[in-house]
Every structure is written in C-alpha cells, then in structure tokens.
Design a protein around this motif. Structure first.
Motif, PDB file in Angstrom:
ATOM      1  N   ALA A 174      20.050 -64.331  15.433  1.00 25.02           N
ATOM      2  CA  ALA A 174      19.044 -65.162  14.779  1.00 25.02           C
ATOM      3  C   ALA A 174      19.716 -66.048  13.745  1.00 25.02           C
ATOM      4  O   ALA A 174      20.802 -65.735  13.248  1.00 25.02           O
ATOM      5  CB  ALA A 174      17.988 -64.276  14.111  1.00 25.02           C
ATOM      6  N   GLY A 175      19.048 -67.143  13.426  1.00 24.55           N
ATOM      7  CA  GLY A 175      19.505 -68.021  12.356  1.00 24.55           C
ATOM      8  C   GLY A 175      18.932 -67.510  11.038  1.00 24.55           C
ATOM      9  O   GLY A 175      17.742 -67.276  10.923  1.00 24.55           O
ATOM     10  N   GLU A 234      14.415 -66.877  15.469  1.00 27.99           N
ATOM     11  CA  GLU A 234      14.930 -66.626  16.814  1.00 27.99           C
ATOM     12  C   GLU A 234      13.908 -67.156  17.809  1.00 27.99           C
ATOM     13  O   GLU A 234      13.071 -67.972  17.415  1.00 27.99           O
ATOM     14  CB  GLU A 234      15.327 -65.157  17.006  1.00 27.99           C
ATOM     15  CG  GLU A 234      14.281 -64.129  16.630  1.00 27.99           C
ATOM     16  CD  GLU A 234      13.280 -63.884  17.720  1.00 27.99           C
ATOM     17  OE1 GLU A 234      12.145 -64.403  17.583  1.00 27.99           O
ATOM     18  OE2 GLU A 234      13.582 -63.174  18.689  1.00 27.99           O
ATOM     19  N   MET A 235      13.927 -66.733  19.053  1.00 28.76           N
ATOM     20  CA  MET A 235      13.086 -67.421  20.035  1.00 28.76           C
ATOM     21  C   MET A 235      12.296 -66.502  20.985  1.00 28.76           C
ATOM     22  O   MET A 235      11.763 -66.975  21.981  1.00 28.76           O
ATOM     23  CB  MET A 235      13.947 -68.391  20.863  1.00 28.76           C
ATOM     24  CG  MET A 235      14.673 -69.407  19.985  1.00 28.76           C
ATOM     25  SD  MET A 235      15.617 -70.627  20.906  1.00 28.76           S
ATOM     26  CE  MET A 235      14.298 -71.687  21.475  1.00 28.76           C
TER      27      MET A 235
HETATM   28  N1  HPA Z   1      17.228 -70.827  15.877  1.00 32.63           N
HETATM   29  C1  HPA Z   1      16.663 -70.227  16.900  1.00 32.63           C
HETATM   30  N2  HPA Z   1      17.232 -69.209  17.532  1.00 32.63           N
HETATM   31  C2  HPA Z   1      18.435 -68.786  17.107  1.00 32.63           C
HETATM   32  C3  HPA Z   1      19.078 -69.399  16.039  1.00 32.63           C
HETATM   33  C4  HPA Z   1      18.426 -70.471  15.394  1.00 32.63           C
HETATM   34  O1  HPA Z   1      18.945 -71.057  14.445  1.00 32.63           O
HETATM   35  N3  HPA Z   1      20.268 -68.747  15.878  1.00 32.63           N
HETATM   36  C5  HPA Z   1      20.333 -67.786  16.814  1.00 32.63           C
HETATM   37  N4  HPA Z   1      19.234 -67.808  17.565  1.00 32.63           N
END
Ligand code: HPA
Length: 232
Positions: free
Chosen positions: A92-93, A179-180
C-alpha cells in the motif's frame, strides 16, 4: 467443478486462502512458506496453490489488481470452493500516519468504488475486516515482535488518482494508506458469508516519495506472510 476463472478440483482449496495481488507472489509463498504445496489452478496464469503450514491445510492464490479482479476470485472461492477465510496480503501507499515498511492490519476500508453501495441498494455499506482474523493477526505480530499498525485503508479504483486534494482529506479522516482491493474483498466476504482481512505493507510513501528497495520488500513481505500464516 471448474468455475469460469478457477480450474481447481472440488476440495482443492483449504478453508483459509492467503490472497496476494500478484500470482507470482502466490507462487513464491507456496514455494517458500508452505509445505508440500501443489498448484491447483492456473486460469489466465492466476496461480493458486494448496499445502500445509505447521500441519494445517492452507491455500494461496493471486487476486489480481483492483476491486473487480479481487472480487470475482474471492466470490468463486467462497461460493464454489467453500473457502471461509480470505486474507489479503499486499502493498500500500503510506499516508502521514505511517512510515515506509510499516505493517498495517486494515480493519476497515473506505473507497471511491461503488460496489458496496450497489450491494446495499444505494446506501453506504461499511466494509470491515473479521474481528477474529484481525485479532489473530495482531497477536501473531505481537508474538513475533513485528511492529504493526491497526486502522483503516482506502481502496481506490485509481492508482493515478485524478482528485488532487483527496489525500489531504484521507489524512484528516485518519486513513493510514491507499491500496486497491480491501473494500471489495470485505464486501464480497459480507455478501457471501465469509471472513476477510487485509494485511498491508507500506511499500511506497505518498508524502515522502520513498519506496522500498528489493531487499526491504522481501523482508517486509516475509513478515506479513508469516503473520498471515499464523492466523490459520
Ligand atoms: N496507490 C494504490 N495502490 C497502491 C499504492 C498506491 O500508492 N502503493 C501500493 N499499492
């Protein structure tokens, strides 16, 4: 027995599936953390494996990136293969409440996606993790003395988000990272009666621009995988 997206035999999956985004990460986990892992599905190269960890049956399968991909695999695992627990392990960011390399147990997931609103007939559904899985993961992290944060993430349909000031507002709302997938996974688990959790590692920091190098990634991801495996 095969579904549209999974060509595994009946009974091929354990009750608990670790769910990284990247199918090659699933393969890496199978080869390095799971005993006697065998490949059980490979449609579109979305690899899945089943073996044992400390004598308990466990599976690992790639989810792909984004809520739609993650959701369709999660749904088929639950409804067609009897999977009870799905634990996303992903990157994740980081936002201001986090540092690079931090591990985050995401207990809730806000989102710009409409999937959960659709599920609740136009009202806001609150996508949350299983308390029991979150508790087990937190206790595993504590036992191993791995620092861990517990809180909310934001699951975005955009990696490159067009709304510039959204990040400021997320920080105001105490969201830890972006994250997504988690909000989709939590919605699917609620709809079909399974337990879900997302364990995330801050791989890049939205504010500082720092990113984990490959060695840090390996170590950070290994910690998260160990914590996830300890919840089964
Ligand atoms: N945004 C979205 N999903 C992610 C990110 C991000 O900055 N970094 C790792 N997964």
């Amino acid at each position: 027995m095969a579904t549209i997206h999974i060509n595994a035999a009946a009974g091929a999956f354990a009750e608990t599936v670790l769910f990284p985004g990247d199918p090659l990460r699933a393969k890496f986990i199978a080869e390095n953390f799971i005993d006697g892992a065998v490949e059980v599905t490979n449609v579109r190269n979305m690899l899945g494996f089943t073996g044992t960890y400390k004598g308990k049956k466990v599976s690992v399968m790639g989810s792909g990136m984004g809520i739609p991909s993650c959701s369709l695999y999660a749904k088929e695992l639950i409804t067609e293969y009897g999977v009870k627990n799905i634990i996303r392990i992903g990157t994740a960011g980081g936002l201001k409440g986090t540092k690079l390399k931090d591990m985050v147990i995401a207990t809730s997931a806000s989102t710009d996606s409409n999937v959960n609103r659709t599920r609740l007939l136009g009202f806001d559904f609150a996508p949350g993790a299983s308390f029991i899985l979150a508790k087990k993961a937190y206790e595993a992290a504590e036992r191993k003395k791995y620092p861990v944060l517990v809180g909310s993430c934001f699951s975005s349909d955009f990696f490159y988000h067009p709304v510039a000031n959204l990040v400021d507002q997320m920080e105001k709302m105490n969201i830890l990272c972006i994250e997504m997938e988690a909000a989709g996974l939590f919605g699917v688990a609620a709809e079909y009666g399974a337990n879900a959790l997302a364990i995330l590692t801050i791989s890049d920091h939205i504010r500082t621009g720092e990113a984990m190098n490959s060695e840090e990634r390996q170590l950070g991801l290994s910690r998260m995988i160990e914590v996830a495996l300890e919840t089964i």
